[in-house]
Write a protein that holds these residues in place. Sequence first.
Motif: not given
Length: 666
Positions: A544-554, A572-573, A576-579, A644-646
């Motif tokens: 489990m990767v903890t301490g995440g500031i942001a989830e990114l898409l590559i 993240g989830v 598609e919604l926020l694009r 998704n996610p990085l």
Amino acid sequence: MEPLQRLFMPKSVAVIGGGAWCAAVIRQCRATGFTGPIWPVHPTRAEAFRSVADLPGVPDAAFVGVNRELTVSVVAELSAMGCGGAVCFAAGFREASVELADGAALQERLVAAAGRMRILGPNCYGFVNALDHVSLWPDLHGLVPVESGVAIVGQSSNVLINLTMQRRGLPIAAVIAAGNQAQVSMADIGRAMLDDPRVTALGLHIEGLTDLPAFAALAAHAADLRKPVVVLKVGRSAQAQQAAVSHTASLAGSDVGARALFARLGLWQVDSPTELLEALKIAHVTGGLASARVVSASCSGGEASIIADLGLAQGVAFPPLGPMQQADLRAALGPRVALANPLDYNTYIWDDGPALARTFAAMLGPDVALGCVVLDYPRAEMPAPAWDKVLDAVAQVRRDTGHPMAIVSLMAEGLPEAACRRLVADGVVPLCGMADALAAIRAAATPPGGAAPLLPLPGGPARVVGEAEAKALLAAHGLPVPRARRTTDPAAVAAEIGFPVVLKGEGIAHKTEAGAVALNLRDAGAVARAAATMPAQSFLVEEMVTGGIAELLIGVMKDPAHGFVLTLGLGGVLTELLRDTVSLIVPASEADLRAALGQLRIAPLLNGYRGKPGVALDAVIAAIMAVQAFVTAHAAAVEEVEINPLIATPERAVAADALIRMGGTE
């Protein structure tokens, strides 16, 4: 192959076929000023030669206006006799493959029949060359003789006709319709045009690309010649993409891919025919702008406000006036004018040519790429001597300073054609319509192109690589991934990973929607209970990767028309919604990636927001570079890669999920 110049600059012409279209070709060719022999060919017309074999000489260029089957045999005859090139007017080839089962095969026969002879089309109107006074064009056009100007190449003959009818002062040297590009591509035509020293810039109306390597080579050649290429590409809507396929048998590709490719190649991108014309005027007069930083002067506060707002929307900047500019403007305008950029110089100096020139010159600064003066003429029947003085003043500033200058009208019809031509002759850009003008300025400030794109290769049927295998493949190229184990008994191995862990059911495409992902499991019992609820027989247990500031898409997607398109953004989830994404072409440099991440709406979060730590940006960029390294190594097989996610933390960036689709034998 025959050089295209022989086709485009012929000394003799043959027109094969009868009817109104071929008669129009002969009429238009003479009207354009062609003085060489024009040989009509028709088996029954008294004034025509009965066959190609009866011609008194070998034509440099031919217009083939017969039906599609006969076109193939006529082209074979022309090629055998040594003709320089032919325009193939008939339709019903590859572009009509849905309606005509033999359309694609007939086009292949046509190319074979042409041999070394160049052919435009099929499904093509031809060309008009206003430099050398020749046209093989079966319809009206609006070109007039010019000594230099821009060339425009397109796949829609009717769009080209409409562009030639412009009354905006753009000197057009040539228009060429590419049709189906069966043998001669838009890139081939564009290169031939750019090699003419009288052609100052190239405009392209593209429905789809047929040869990506040739197109990239065209962009590089244009850059070597320091001649801008302005591109209007259709395909943002599904309807436009379908129309492109049915119209010219071209591969439209994705709009995102096209925009990323053109940016990589340093091409000026525009979104409408009028923006194309305005950008070509900037290209013809200036050769391009160093930046999108401009100054603007008008005698109206309303116009100053409008150009500021439109500039903001287009990414055109109006830098504040410096001390020297303010001092010079104050000397020219006196104490009653508020000094700003955009400037409302009021009407105190209206009709005073020398004062206007001093004011416009004072606006210029070392960091300004273009000086703009807003002006709309009254109706043609109304005298306008004071307006002419503004033109004179701007032309004087251009001569005295050498600085790029433009007249910008609020309305497109605000600049008469005569005034536009006068300005072009004086080295000043006439920009018709403020919105189009600012879009053209933004396009003209496009940075030079970067590295050549990674070219996609044809692949076989694609398969989806499982998450664990995908992560292993990517990790081999340097992508950080969580510690993990594949197992059928997740509770037994979770402690080896170290709690907390993530449990994922394998063999499920959309794990979150299927309830096949469980996060932050802190003991073996929690792992067992989560596994019991998942529709899976095998599992992936991960750190489990903890301490995440942001989830990114590559993401990387193979776009056969444009290359490998790299997409970065919010992951993240909510992807598609926020694009919130930006796209580039593989390979992108570390500097490109850093700039692209800075364009995202979440950029403040990545850099540290409201006193909170930012992400390890170097680690994020390293992860993206690792994905690109994988794609480059497997370019023959990769169809899609998605991380998704990085998960980006202040210390590292880790790929929490990965998807790969590969074709071929890999």
